[in-house]
Design a protein around this motif. Structure first.
Motif, PDB file in Angstrom:
ATOM      1  N   GLY A   7      -1.115  -7.298   1.378  1.00 40.48           N
ATOM      2  CA  GLY A   7      -0.301  -6.332   0.652  1.00 40.48           C
ATOM      3  C   GLY A   7       1.109  -6.288   1.201  1.00 40.48           C
ATOM      4  O   GLY A   7       1.492  -7.095   2.055  1.00 40.48           O
ATOM      5  N   THR A   8       1.895  -5.345   0.721  1.00 40.83           N
ATOM      6  CA  THR A   8       3.290  -5.247   1.153  1.00 40.83           C
ATOM      7  C   THR A   8       3.605  -3.933   1.860  1.00 40.83           C
ATOM      8  O   THR A   8       4.745  -3.721   2.267  1.00 40.83           O
ATOM      9  N   ARG A   9       2.621  -3.073   2.021  1.00 39.91           N
ATOM     10  CA  ARG A   9       2.873  -1.820   2.735  1.00 39.91           C
ATOM     11  C   ARG A   9       2.996  -2.127   4.218  1.00 39.91           C
ATOM     12  O   ARG A   9       2.089  -2.699   4.831  1.00 39.91           O
ATOM     13  N   ALA A  10       4.119  -1.756   4.807  1.00 39.97           N
ATOM     14  CA  ALA A  10       4.402  -2.073   6.201  1.00 39.97           C
ATOM     15  C   ALA A  10       4.471  -0.797   7.021  1.00 39.97           C
ATOM     16  O   ALA A  10       4.974   0.234   6.551  1.00 39.97           O
ATOM     17  N   TYR A  11       3.983  -0.876   8.260  1.00 38.32           N
ATOM     18  CA  TYR A  11       3.971   0.268   9.174  1.00 38.32           C
ATOM     19  C   TYR A  11       4.706  -0.109  10.443  1.00 38.32           C
ATOM     20  O   TYR A  11       4.318  -1.025  11.158  1.00 38.32           O
ATOM     21  N   MET A  12       5.769   0.618  10.722  1.00 39.21           N
ATOM     22  CA  MET A  12       6.692   0.333  11.819  1.00 39.21           C
ATOM     23  C   MET A  12       6.461   1.344  12.936  1.00 39.21           C
ATOM     24  O   MET A  12       6.392   2.550  12.691  1.00 39.21           O
TER      25      MET A  12
END
Length: 340
Positions: free
Chosen positions: A309-314
């Motif tokens: 997917g494209t959900r990113a967690y920084m």
């Protein structure tokens, strides 16, 4: 990861050496419209949750090494957590809850990654030069690698796995002295053989394979640059060159991740932001936290993009605590954008 000087932890060497990097950049050429889909634009990350608070004993908290497990839960490490407090945590990003996974008396863990070979969690202990592995549930701690490589102990910062499960480690040796003694080290998956692939580096920090596993990207903290090691397919280096120079001001280059399209997500220490480049070094975007949050935050160390997917967690940290911020990545998540 870049670390600001902190007080020593009980049983550890002084963790002022835990200063790894973060940075911002600019590219030459005409300015781009930040609202367009191409060019250097701003991506605004949104706060998901606070995961940790500043520890009284160490005077800070520092989240790193985000990596998704097989159940879609996010693991993170807290580099400066003292003995008895969680050093590895598991986060449910949907429910916005977290739980402790592992602690011990001495580790200063700067990254986490799941091995494709045995499925265990691997952690780099920057302060002691060890690589530790855990069972997927956080139990059964083992020392996978310890000791010297070519006559010198490592300061292992980040790590990446090739498809066969061999480890590639950024060794920030020499950082505390300000000397270019850093290395990229390959460790065979059994933990028995370690080989230096590159040396004379300026505090190497982030490390990740490119999208095709042909080579390694690694960032150098004290030179604010990202270099590329082309591999020969047999575990040796075919060539090496500086790929991206990062204009970051007081910030420095921290961890680096790569999405399915080959884009690089370069973490910044000294600024709660990430710089995004394509594989040819063109600056595509800057990921930033909202301005109202930035005053209490200092570093955006690393990112995990949801696999497929494209959900990113920084991971973002500072005097206000350790946080997760989310944004939409430019490409899909793969192993190279999930931990390290």
């Amino acid at each position: 990861m870049r670390r600001a000087p902190i007080r020593p932890l009980a049983g550890l060497v002084t963790l002022g050496v835990l200063a790894l990097a973060g940075c911002g950049t600019q590219t030459a050429g005409a300015p781009r419209d930040p609202g367009t889909a191409e060019g250097d634009r701003t991506i605004r990350a949104q706060q998901v949750m606070r995961v940790t608070e500043v520890h009284e004993q160490t005077g800070m908290t520092l989240l790193e090494g985000p990596v998704f497990d097989g159940d879609g839960r996010l693991l993170v490490v807290d580099v400066t957590a003292p003995a008895g407090e969680p050093k590895v945590l598991r986060v449910n990003v949907r429910k916005k809850t977290s739980e402790p996974v592992h602690t011990d008396a001495r580790g200063a863990y700067t990254s986490a990654q799941f091995s494709p070979y045995d499925g265990r969690i691997y952690l780099t202990d920057f302060a002691h030069g060890d690589i530790v592995s855990l069972a997927p549930d956080g139990g059964d701690p083992r020392t996978f690698f310890s000791g010297e490589v070519d006559g010198a102990r490592m300061n292992p910062d980040d790590l990446a796995f090739d498809p066969e499960g061999h480890l590639y480690v950024s060794d920030s040796r020499g950082m505390s002295e300000g000397e270019a003694k850093g290395r990229v080290v390959r460790i065979e998956r059994s933990g028995k053989d370690a080989t230096v692939l590159a040396d004379g580096l300026a505090a190497p920090n982030g490390i990740s394979f490119d999208a095709d596993y042909r080579g390694l990207w690694f960032s150098e903290l004290t030179q604010n640059r990202v270099s590329y090691l082309l591999l020969d397919g047999k575990g040796a280096v075919a060539s090496r060159h500086t790929a991206v120079r990062v204009d970051a001001g007081i910030a420095q280059t921290d961890s680096v991740a790569v999405d399915a399209d080959g884009n690089l997500y370069q973490g910044l220490h000294g600024r709660p932001a990430m710089a995004v480049y394509d594989k040819y070094g063109e600056r595509l975007a800057t990921v930033e936290v909202p301005a109202r949050d930035a005053a209490g935050l200092e570093s955006a160390t690393n990112v995990a993009i949801t696999p497929g997917g494209t959900r990113a967690y920084m991971t973002v940290s500072g005097p206000d605590g350790g946080y997760l911020y989310a944004f939409e990545a430019l490409g899909r998540g793969t192993r190279q954008s999930n931990g390290g």
